[in-house]
Design a protein around this motif. Structure first.
Motif, mmCIF file in Angstrom:
data_model
loop_
_atom_site.group_PDB
_atom_site.id
_atom_site.type_symbol
_atom_site.label_atom_id
_atom_site.label_comp_id
_atom_site.label_asym_id
_atom_site.label_seq_id
_atom_site.Cartn_x
_atom_site.Cartn_y
_atom_site.Cartn_z
ATOM 1 N N HIS A 33 0.823 -1.214 0.000
ATOM 2 C CA HIS A 33 0.000 0.000 0.000
ATOM 3 C C HIS A 33 0.855 1.262 0.000
ATOM 4 N N GLY A 34 2.114 1.125 -0.462
ATOM 5 C CA GLY A 34 2.974 2.286 -0.648
ATOM 6 C C GLY A 34 3.587 2.853 0.621
ATOM 7 N N SER A 35 3.645 2.090 1.670
ATOM 8 C CA SER A 35 4.235 2.552 2.925
ATOM 9 C C SER A 35 5.345 1.587 3.331
ATOM 10 N N GLN A 36 5.990 1.855 4.457
ATOM 11 C CA GLN A 36 7.002 0.922 4.940
ATOM 12 C C GLN A 36 7.124 1.017 6.451
ATOM 13 N N PHE A 37 7.695 -0.034 7.033
ATOM 14 C CA PHE A 37 7.882 -0.105 8.480
ATOM 15 C C PHE A 37 8.957 0.894 8.887
ATOM 16 N N PRO A 38 8.754 1.598 10.003
ATOM 17 C CA PRO A 38 9.726 2.627 10.387
ATOM 18 C C PRO A 38 11.087 2.040 10.744
ATOM 19 N N ASN A 39 12.117 2.751 10.344
ATOM 20 C CA ASN A 39 13.491 2.359 10.651
ATOM 21 C C ASN A 39 13.942 3.177 11.857
ATOM 22 N N ILE A 40 13.570 2.708 13.056
ATOM 23 C CA ILE A 40 13.923 3.411 14.285
ATOM 24 C C ILE A 40 14.669 2.450 15.205
ATOM 25 N N LYS A 41 15.106 2.963 16.333
ATOM 26 C CA LYS A 41 15.840 2.133 17.297
ATOM 27 C C LYS A 41 15.021 0.891 17.605
ATOM 28 N N HIS A 42 15.695 -0.274 17.564
ATOM 29 C CA HIS A 42 15.004 -1.535 17.821
ATOM 30 C C HIS A 42 15.927 -2.505 18.542
ATOM 31 N N PHE A 43 15.321 -3.545 19.086
ATOM 32 C CA PHE A 43 16.055 -4.530 19.870
ATOM 33 C C PHE A 43 15.459 -5.906 19.609
ATOM 34 N N CYS A 44 16.320 -6.879 19.330
ATOM 35 C CA CYS A 44 15.891 -8.250 19.082
ATOM 36 C C CYS A 44 16.324 -9.133 20.246
ATOM 37 N N THR A 45 15.361 -9.626 21.018
ATOM 38 C CA THR A 45 15.688 -10.483 22.156
ATOM 39 C C THR A 45 16.295 -11.814 21.697
ATOM 40 N N MET A 46 15.918 -12.276 20.525
ATOM 41 C CA MET A 46 16.452 -13.542 20.024
ATOM 42 C C MET A 46 17.957 -13.421 19.763
ATOM 43 N N LYS A 47 18.348 -12.428 18.975
ATOM 44 C CA LYS A 47 19.767 -12.265 18.650
ATOM 45 C C LYS A 47 20.577 -11.861 19.880
ATOM 46 N N ALA A 48 20.004 -10.997 20.713
ATOM 47 C CA ALA A 48 20.741 -10.506 21.884
ATOM 48 C C ALA A 48 20.964 -11.581 22.938
ATOM 49 N N SER A 49 20.174 -12.652 22.896
ATOM 50 C CA SER A 49 20.298 -13.697 23.912
ATOM 51 C C SER A 49 21.029 -14.952 23.417
ATOM 52 N N THR A 50 21.494 -14.943 22.193
ATOM 53 C CA THR A 50 22.123 -16.131 21.610
ATOM 54 C C THR A 50 23.340 -16.590 22.413
ATOM 55 N N ASP A 51 24.246 -15.688 22.704
ATOM 56 C CA ASP A 51 25.447 -16.066 23.459
ATOM 57 C C ASP A 51 25.130 -16.370 24.918
ATOM 58 N N TYR A 52 24.078 -15.775 25.447
ATOM 59 C CA TYR A 52 23.654 -16.061 26.825
ATOM 60 C C TYR A 52 23.085 -17.481 26.921
ATOM 61 N N CYS A 53 22.256 -17.868 25.980
ATOM 62 C CA CYS A 53 21.616 -19.194 26.024
ATOM 63 C C CYS A 53 22.590 -20.317 25.662
ATOM 64 N N LYS A 54 23.546 -20.021 24.777
ATOM 65 C CA LYS A 54 24.579 -20.989 24.383
ATOM 66 C C LYS A 54 24.003 -22.338 23.922
ATOM 67 N N LEU A 55 23.029 -22.276 23.040
ATOM 68 C CA LEU A 55 22.419 -23.498 22.513
ATOM 69 C C LEU A 55 23.223 -24.007 21.318
ATOM 70 N N ILE A 109 10.637 -19.892 23.914
ATOM 71 C CA ILE A 109 10.481 -20.812 25.044
ATOM 72 C C ILE A 109 11.842 -21.175 25.651
ATOM 73 N N GLU A 110 12.878 -21.285 24.810
ATOM 74 C CA GLU A 110 14.216 -21.608 25.311
ATOM 75 C C GLU A 110 14.800 -20.456 26.120
ATOM 76 N N LEU A 111 14.593 -19.226 25.647
ATOM 77 C CA LEU A 111 15.062 -18.061 26.398
ATOM 78 C C LEU A 111 14.320 -17.946 27.724
ATOM 79 N N ALA A 112 13.004 -18.121 27.692
ATOM 80 C CA ALA A 112 12.210 -18.030 28.925
ATOM 81 C C ALA A 112 12.655 -19.081 29.939
#
Length: 190
Positions: free
Chosen positions: A110-132, A150-153
């Protein structure tokens, strides 16, 4: 960080199509807007119209009947999310790239786009913490696998009901708990 508000969102899809790039059709969108102390400022959860086929994958929990009975226009649902973004908003999602791309795909029609603003991904940010450990062909590459919500939780000790996952609002509630716990424990840095 106290000046920020967080807009956490999740989408569910029909499960048909690819992940990279995301070509699946949205079936539900939910969001929670909250401040650093966890106070909820706004919330929404909407089943959306558009999907005509659904995967038989158990992760696809929205039925065709529910889409027909409860579904609203996808752009109306997305605009409810977009309308509560302000200059202090940080977008948060577990698998931000996928969720934001699904929304962006719908907006671009519809000629629009998702805003490109500050964002945070819990999946990527927790990868080294979870060590799966990675499995299959990906195990030949360094690093760890991205954790499922579910693995992060579980790793954080967040109480949850596994049967409720893949409802976008429930996933938002659990992601919020993971996000705030991760911030409090110093696991996540903004």
């Amino acid at each position: 960080m106290d000046n920020y508000n967080f807009l956490l969102f999740d989408v569910e899809t029909n499960g048909i199509g690819s992940f990279r790039p995301p070509t699946q059709t949205m079936t539900q969108i939910a969001f929670l807007k909250f401040n650093r102390d966890g106070t909820i400022l706004d919330t929404g959860s909407y089943v959306v119209r558009g999907a005509t086929e659904l995967s038989k994958n158990p992760a696809v929990t929205i039925s065709k009947e529910r889409i027909k009975e409860e579904g609203i226009d996808v752009n109306l649902a997305i605009n409810k999310l977009l309308n509560i973004i302000d200059k202090n908003t940080v977008l948060v999602s577990h698998n931000y790239d996928f969720d934001s791309a699904i929304i962006d795909t719908a907006l671009r029609k519809h000629g629009s786009q998702f805003p490109n603003i500050k964002h945070f991904c819990t999946m990527k940010a927790s990868t080294d913490y979870c060590k799966l450990p990675k499995t299959g062909n990906s195990s030949y590459y360094p690093g760890y696998k991205y954790p499922k919500l579910i693995e992060l939780a579980e790793k954080l000790g967040i109480p949850m009901d596994p049967a409720k996952f893949h409802d976008a609002l429930y996933d938002c509630i659990i992601t919020k708990k993971c996000f705030l716990t991760g911030l409090d424990r110093g696991i996540f840095k903004l």
